[in-house]
Every structure is written in C-alpha cells, then in structure tokens.
Scaffold this motif. Structure first.
Motif, PDB file in Angstrom:
ATOM      1  N   ARG A   1      59.445  26.622 -37.254  1.00 21.41           N
ATOM      2  CA  ARG A   1      60.239  26.326 -36.059  1.00 21.41           C
ATOM      3  C   ARG A   1      60.012  27.411 -35.003  1.00 21.41           C
ATOM      4  O   ARG A   1      59.908  27.120 -33.810  1.00 21.41           O
ATOM      5  CB  ARG A   1      61.716  26.202 -36.415  1.00 21.41           C
ATOM      6  CG  ARG A   1      62.057  24.964 -37.247  1.00 21.41           C
ATOM      7  CD  ARG A   1      63.560  24.853 -37.486  1.00 21.41           C
ATOM      8  NE  ARG A   1      63.913  23.661 -38.224  1.00 21.41           N
ATOM      9  CZ  ARG A   1      63.995  23.589 -39.558  1.00 21.41           C
ATOM     10  NH1 ARG A   1      63.720  24.660 -40.287  1.00 21.41           N
ATOM     11  NH2 ARG A   1      64.343  22.457 -40.148  1.00 21.41           N
TER      12      ARG A   1
ATOM     13  N   GLY B   1      57.767  26.198 -32.016  1.00 27.36           N
ATOM     14  CA  GLY B   1      58.870  25.691 -31.200  1.00 27.36           C
ATOM     15  C   GLY B   1      58.534  25.489 -29.741  1.00 27.36           C
ATOM     16  O   GLY B   1      58.948  24.494 -29.127  1.00 27.36           O
TER      17      GLY B   1
ATOM     18  N   TRP C   1      58.317  18.542 -31.160  1.00 27.38           N
ATOM     19  CA  TRP C   1      59.383  18.667 -32.156  1.00 27.38           C
ATOM     20  C   TRP C   1      58.784  19.253 -33.423  1.00 27.38           C
ATOM     21  O   TRP C   1      57.660  18.921 -33.808  1.00 27.38           O
ATOM     22  CB  TRP C   1      59.991  17.291 -32.452  1.00 27.38           C
ATOM     23  CG  TRP C   1      61.081  17.286 -33.482  1.00 27.38           C
ATOM     24  CD1 TRP C   1      62.212  18.051 -33.489  1.00 27.38           C
ATOM     25  CD2 TRP C   1      61.153  16.473 -34.670  1.00 27.38           C
ATOM     26  NE1 TRP C   1      62.984  17.768 -34.599  1.00 27.38           N
ATOM     27  CE2 TRP C   1      62.356  16.807 -35.330  1.00 27.38           C
ATOM     28  CE3 TRP C   1      60.322  15.496 -35.219  1.00 27.38           C
ATOM     29  CZ2 TRP C   1      62.739  16.190 -36.521  1.00 27.38           C
ATOM     30  CZ3 TRP C   1      60.693  14.883 -36.410  1.00 27.38           C
ATOM     31  CH2 TRP C   1      61.906  15.231 -37.046  1.00 27.38           C
TER      32      TRP C   1
ATOM     33  N   ALA D   1      60.060  20.364 -37.522  1.00 26.83           N
ATOM     34  CA  ALA D   1      61.147  20.322 -38.501  1.00 26.83           C
ATOM     35  C   ALA D   1      60.576  20.642 -39.879  1.00 26.83           C
ATOM     36  O   ALA D   1      59.359  20.595 -40.109  1.00 26.83           O
ATOM     37  CB  ALA D   1      61.826  18.956 -38.509  1.00 26.83           C
ATOM     38  N   GLU D   2      61.475  20.967 -40.799  1.00 28.06           N
ATOM     39  CA  GLU D   2      61.102  21.211 -42.183  1.00 28.06           C
ATOM     40  C   GLU D   2      61.901  20.259 -43.058  1.00 28.06           C
ATOM     41  O   GLU D   2      63.124  20.134 -42.902  1.00 28.06           O
ATOM     42  CB  GLU D   2      61.372  22.669 -42.561  1.00 28.06           C
ATOM     43  CG  GLU D   2      60.795  23.072 -43.899  1.00 28.06           C
ATOM     44  CD  GLU D   2      60.642  24.584 -44.029  1.00 28.06           C
ATOM     45  OE1 GLU D   2      61.019  25.113 -45.091  1.00 28.06           O
ATOM     46  OE2 GLU D   2      60.147  25.230 -43.071  1.00 28.06           O
ATOM     47  N   VAL D   3      61.214  19.584 -43.973  1.00 29.05           N
ATOM     48  CA  VAL D   3      61.846  18.564 -44.813  1.00 29.05           C
ATOM     49  C   VAL D   3      62.304  19.214 -46.118  1.00 29.05           C
ATOM     50  O   VAL D   3      61.483  19.610 -46.942  1.00 29.05           O
ATOM     51  CB  VAL D   3      60.879  17.405 -45.105  1.00 29.05           C
ATOM     52  CG1 VAL D   3      61.615  16.292 -45.856  1.00 29.05           C
ATOM     53  CG2 VAL D   3      60.271  16.867 -43.816  1.00 29.05           C
ATOM     54  N   ASP D   4      63.603  19.312 -46.300  1.00 29.33           N
ATOM     55  CA  ASP D   4      64.155  19.983 -47.484  1.00 29.33           C
ATOM     56  C   ASP D   4      64.433  19.031 -48.639  1.00 29.33           C
ATOM     57  O   ASP D   4      64.528  19.463 -49.795  1.00 29.33           O
ATOM     58  CB  ASP D   4      65.457  20.707 -47.124  1.00 29.33           C
ATOM     59  CG  ASP D   4      65.193  22.057 -46.493  1.00 29.33           C
ATOM     60  OD1 ASP D   4      64.057  22.564 -46.623  1.00 29.33           O
ATOM     61  OD2 ASP D   4      66.104  22.603 -45.856  1.00 29.33           O
TER      62      ASP D   4
ATOM     63  N   TYR E   1      62.197  11.381 -41.877  1.00 26.74           N
ATOM     64  CA  TYR E   1      61.532  12.375 -41.037  1.00 26.74           C
ATOM     65  C   TYR E   1      60.188  11.864 -40.509  1.00 26.74           C
ATOM     66  O   TYR E   1      59.824  12.100 -39.357  1.00 26.74           O
ATOM     67  CB  TYR E   1      61.308  13.669 -41.837  1.00 26.74           C
ATOM     68  CG  TYR E   1      62.473  14.624 -41.793  1.00 26.74           C
ATOM     69  CD1 TYR E   1      62.608  15.544 -40.761  1.00 26.74           C
ATOM     70  CD2 TYR E   1      63.435  14.610 -42.803  1.00 26.74           C
ATOM     71  CE1 TYR E   1      63.672  16.432 -40.731  1.00 26.74           C
ATOM     72  CE2 TYR E   1      64.513  15.497 -42.780  1.00 26.74           C
ATOM     73  CZ  TYR E   1      64.624  16.407 -41.743  1.00 26.74           C
ATOM     74  OH  TYR E   1      65.686  17.291 -41.703  1.00 26.74           O
TER      75      TYR E   1
ATOM     76  N   ARG F   1      60.685   9.296 -37.776  1.00 25.81           N
ATOM     77  CA  ARG F   1      61.110   9.978 -36.543  1.00 25.81           C
ATOM     78  C   ARG F   1      59.923  10.705 -35.909  1.00 25.81           C
ATOM     79  O   ARG F   1      59.762  10.677 -34.677  1.00 25.81           O
ATOM     80  CB  ARG F   1      62.236  10.955 -36.848  1.00 25.81           C
ATOM     81  CG  ARG F   1      62.726  11.706 -35.605  1.00 25.81           C
ATOM     82  CD  ARG F   1      63.901  12.609 -35.936  1.00 25.81           C
ATOM     83  NE  ARG F   1      64.264  13.461 -34.806  1.00 25.81           N
ATOM     84  CZ  ARG F   1      65.194  14.408 -34.842  1.00 25.81           C
ATOM     85  NH1 ARG F   1      65.869  14.612 -35.978  1.00 25.81           N
ATOM     86  NH2 ARG F   1      65.453  15.145 -33.786  1.00 25.81           N
ATOM     87  N   ALA F   2      59.098  11.341 -36.719  1.00 25.56           N
ATOM     88  CA  ALA F   2      57.945  12.062 -36.186  1.00 25.56           C
ATOM     89  C   ALA F   2      57.013  11.124 -35.428  1.00 25.56           C
ATOM     90  O   ALA F   2      56.530  11.455 -34.332  1.00 25.56           O
ATOM     91  CB  ALA F   2      57.192  12.757 -37.323  1.00 25.56           C
TER      92      ALA F   2
ATOM     93  N   LEU G   1      55.701  18.651 -39.062  1.00 27.23           N
ATOM     94  CA  LEU G   1      56.625  18.595 -40.199  1.00 27.23           C
ATOM     95  C   LEU G   1      56.131  19.555 -41.270  1.00 27.23           C
ATOM     96  O   LEU G   1      55.009  19.429 -41.774  1.00 27.23           O
ATOM     97  CB  LEU G   1      56.703  17.182 -40.785  1.00 27.23           C
ATOM     98  CG  LEU G   1      57.408  16.112 -39.944  1.00 27.23           C
ATOM     99  CD1 LEU G   1      57.446  14.797 -40.714  1.00 27.23           C
ATOM    100  CD2 LEU G   1      58.816  16.534 -39.567  1.00 27.23           C
TER     101      LEU G   1
END
Length: 544
Positions: A116, A120, A125, A127-130, A138, A141-142, A156
């Motif tokens: 990020r 950034g 965009w 994000a990190e997928v936990d 995710y 959305r990406a 991602l």
C-alpha cells in the motif's frame, strides 16, 4: 474446496482472461498451480519490468486489463516501471504480487514490502487479500476499478499462506464495468458553433476502431482540424484531410501556433498536460484565452489544470459516436482545415540527416511497404521522433508507445503484440540504449513463438540526453556514451535472425528478409554519431 490459487485462476477465466504475463516466484506457487490446467496462457518472462510492459501493451491492444504475476520484494519493485506506464497511459491492468505469510508481518521478513505504501501513489488502487474466501470479491473489484472511469493499474498483494489455504466459496460473475452515460452533445456543438478557429484534440482512454472512424466522420462533416495527443497517432487515419498532426515533445511549430491561435478547443479524452501544451506555455493555465470543451471519463481530470467552459464526464468514444451524425450542423471551417493539413504535409516531408544510413529514409520505407494493420512499437529516445514525424498511422490499435516516456518499452510491447496478433506484422523501433534495457526478453519471444522485427538505431550513445547535454554543457560529454554488442549476432545467439545495415541501400532487402524469416528478427542500423534528431546534428550545435 479449492486452494486460493485455483479460486484465483477460476476467477480470471470468468473475467475473460486468456493470457497472463509473469516471472515466477515461490510466493505465489499456488497461483502457478491454479494456472496449470486453467487454459490461460502464461507468458513466462525474464525480468518483471519487461513482463509488466508486455501486460500493459496487452491492455492497450485489447481494451481489457493486462494481467501480471510477480513475486514479492524485488519482483514487485522491478515491475513498477510498467505500472507507471499503465498509470500515465490510462491502460487497464491487474497485477498480482506475492507477499510474505501473514504471521510474519512487520518484522522486515525476507522480501517484505508494504505494498500500500509502495504503490499507493502509483496505481489506481492497491489492496492485500487476507482471507481466501474473499478472493472472488477482491478480484472482481480489481477488474472493475482497472476499467472504470479513467482506466489504470490495480495491485493485489497475495500472502502466500492465504493463497495456499483452501475454502469453499462461490465465484463472482464477470464484472459489468460502470460507464458514464452518453451526454447531450448540444452544448458541445453550441460551443463550437460560435468559434472562428476551432480545433479538436484527441487522446487518452476510451477509444476504439469505431471511435476513430466516428472522429474522422465528425471532423470531415464539421470541417474542423484534428490534432492528436502524444503517441496517440492511431486515433485517426493520418491520411484524412482533417488530420493536422500530433502534439508531441518536438512538435510541428506550425501546429503549436495553430493551437495557440485557436479560439475553441474540443478536448476528447486527453488530459491536456505538459507535453500537449509544451510545458503549459502554448496555453496559459491562468488564462487560456479560448473556450475549452473537455471530455474525460474521470471528473477529477477536468479543471485540474485548465478551466473547462463545457465539462463533459464521459468516454470519448461515446461522445464522438453521438457527434458523428451531427457534424453537418456546424458552419464548417474549410480554410482552417486546409491550412492545418498543408502544414502537416510540409512537416512530414523528410529532412535529410547526416550519415550513410538515414532514419528518415528507413521510416519512409516502412510507411510505403507496411500493411495498414501493421503494429509499430517504440520506447523513448530521439530515434522515436523519426517514427512519430514521418510514419502515417492508418488504423486504430497499431501504435504502442509510452506516453510516460519509459525507455525499454518498445521491445516487450512488440513481443506482446506479436503474441496477440501473430498474423500481423509487428515492428519495434528501438534505440541502442532503449533496446538494451529489455533485450533479454528476446528469450521470451523465442520461447513463446513471438516474431517481431526490431530495428535498432545504433548511434553509440543515449542520444536524447547527449542532445540536451550539448545544449546545456557544450563540449563536456559525461555519462552518455555506450559500448554496444553486435545486436544482429546477439539475436542469432537467442535463436533469432539478424542483419547489420551500414548503407541505406541495404535496408530494403534486410527488412524483406526479416519479414520472411518467421522468427524474431533484429536489424541493426549503423548510424552516424553526428545525427542527434530529426532537425539537429552535433555539428549544428557546435556551429551555434
């Protein structure tokens, strides 16, 4: 139950992905396993920067996100150059980056990076997928973010333990990308109707082959000259009577004078930045002195630098489609069109440069013999100015060049184009410095059967920097000389074919042999070191 790599690959297939680009890493082994029997081609590259540029070029060619897989740490940072291209060029792209295990965070573990923080300010965009269960969410959305509004890159990060864990989760359907509604174009027509010297500037995202035809139709019926933004020359058939040229880093002075004198601008998709306006000097941001109609899919790009009298939040393609049948409603400015066209044709008349091999004649030959659907690519350097000035693009989707000015771009883009369109001629024009930034991807081309033709302009230096150096610090050469390999022999070492051109008369035969060879081909042009650009030589600068 599926592991995260399988969930990911299934979601990519749902989103319509048929090809990805990658440099493998242990951080995303589960994703590689998921791709194994997915039917999605994985183009394995030699360095993440080249892979990212291939993915970006794929996004330009298809209008769909180019997809890239890179490993954590150095892999991600190597890829950043291609992400910068995608952001500045408004190209849709989705990048998957391997990440350390979740329980190792914040210990500066091996190759740990805060993505990020890293990306950034560089991408749309990140994000990190936990949770493995949220991968479909995710990813969907990406793909939406990458394509909506002003397109661009999305990142991602995938922690390796998350990616290898299993879950039972439903897939998401293919995203329907939100688009701005097509506006009422009456205010646009009204703003143009009262002008004496109108001009259209086309650029940015939202274009297609149909949009290029619609623009030509509208401009012809309305009798308005059209300029295109930097490295967007395939947005309109350059042979069209209303085409006036491109607003580039070394533009036609007559075209810039016309831009200054225009009293109304219809800006279609272009951000109207420093390149198009010669460092904001052709148009004063404080007082442009003209009516500006600004069409852009991202409202944040309108009124950023120049005030818009008529702001239009919409895709440029949708707007020109609505304008195309209504050009005849305008009074027409045939004298402006004729003057702009005459200036353009005078500008593209080749100006001789020194040496036994002359780039202006090389480009004239390409212009004469290449089919209309040939794809031409380049990176950055003075050599590219010859292509931009003297070649006439005929069809949309035939120019791949970074508006970000990234060196090394042309060859990976050519490999990507040759894989995408193996039945079309793909030509990369590269400087000797530019080519050496990514020529290791010759191995990628050979492995995957890509057969672009690379024309290397070898003058033994970083020519653009040398030109500026001579202007600013004359006679003090520092840091711009290059020791080069035998590029033709190097191509052969990789499994391709190579030719060296030392006299102009040799080029036509070498090019025909390259077109016929059926594999990667490199033609090295031995240029006179005195040649600096389309309009300057070292001796010219010394004389001044």
């Amino acid at each position: 139950m599926r592991h995260g790599g399988k969930i990911l690959s299934d979601q990519l297939a749902i989103q319509g992905v048929t090809r990805v680009f990658s440099v493998p890493g242990e951080s995303f082994l589960a994703a590689l396993d998921g791709l194994y029997d997915s039917g999605i081609a994985n183009v394995v590259c030699r360095q993440e920067g080249g892979a990212a540029m291939m993915a970006e070029a794929h996004g330009k060619l298809t209008g769909q996100p180019g997809v890239l897989f890179v490993t954590r740490g150095p892999g991600a940072t190597n890829a950043s150059a291609g992400l910068h291209v995608a952001m500045q060029d408004s190209t849709p792209m989705v990048v998957f980056v391997g990440q350390i295990a979740r329980d190792h965070r914040d210990r500066e573990a091996f190759q740990e990076v805060d993505y990020r923080g890293l990306f950034g300010g560089l991408v749309k965009w990140v994000a990190e997928v936990d949770q493995v269960e949220r991968l479909p969410e995710y990813i969907a959305r990406a793909f939406s973010v990458a394509q909506a509004g002003r397109p661009g890159p999305v990142v991602l990060a995938l922690p390796e333990d998350m990616l290898s864990s299993a879950a039972e989760v439903a897939d998401r359907a293919r995203v329907v990308v939100p688009r701005a509604a097509t506006p009422d174009v009456a205010p646009i027509l009204e703003a143009l109707r009262g002008a004496s010297r109108p001009m259209i500037i086309a650029g940015g995202p939202g274009w297609s082959a149909q949009a290029a035809r619609d623009l030509e139709t509208f401009a012809q019926d309305a009798q308005i000259p059209v300029a295109v933004a930097f490295r967007r020359q395939d947005y309109m058939d350059n042979r069209a009577p209303t085409y006036a040229g491109d607003l580039n880093v070394g533009p036609n002075p007559a075209l810039m004078a016309r831009l200054r004198a225009a009293d109304a601008l219809l800006v279609l998709g272009c951000r109207l930045g420093d390149i198009a306006t010669q460092g904001y000097t052709a148009l004063d941001p404080a007082d442009p002195g003209k009516t500006i109609v600004h069409v852009h899919p991202d409202p944040d790009q309108i009124n950023t630098t120049y005030p818009a009298d008529v702001p239009v939040v919409a895709d440029a393609g949708a707007v020109v489609a609505a304008l195309a049948p209504r050009g005849g409603e305008l009074p027409g400015w045939p004298a402006e069109v004729a003057g702009a066209r005459a200036s353009y044709e005078a500008w593209i008349t080749p100006k001789p440069t020194p040496g036994a091999v002359r780039l202006e004649e090389v480009i004239a030959h390409l212009d004469a013999v290449l089919p209309e659907d040939a794809i031409l690519t380049n990176g950055a350097g003075n050599y590219a100015a010859f292509l931009h000035r003297y070649y006439r693009w005929r069809e949309y989707g035939t120019q791949l060049a970074p508006t970000s000015g990234s060196m090394g771009y042309g060859f990976p883009a050519a490999v990507s184009a040759a894989l995408y369109a193996p039945d079309r001629t793909v030509v990369c024009l590269a400087g000797d410095g530019c080519f050496q930034m990514t020529l290791n991807e010759m191995s990628t081309a050979i492995q995957h059967g890509a057969a672009p033709i690379v024309i290397v302009a070898n003058n033994g230096r970083y020519g653009t920097i040398r030109m500026h150096q001579e202007k600013t610090y004359p006679g003090r050469v520092s840091g711009t000389a290059l020791a080069n390999p035998d590029f033709a022999a190097l191509a052969q070492a990789y499994g391709g074919k190579g030719w060296v051109v030392t006299e102009q008369a040799q080029f036509a035969a070498a090019f025909e042999a390259a077109r016929a060879c059926g594999t990667l081909a490199v033609i090295e042009l031995k240029l006179d070191p005195d040649m600096l650009s389309t309009g300057q030589s070292l001796s010219d600068l010394a004389g001044s």
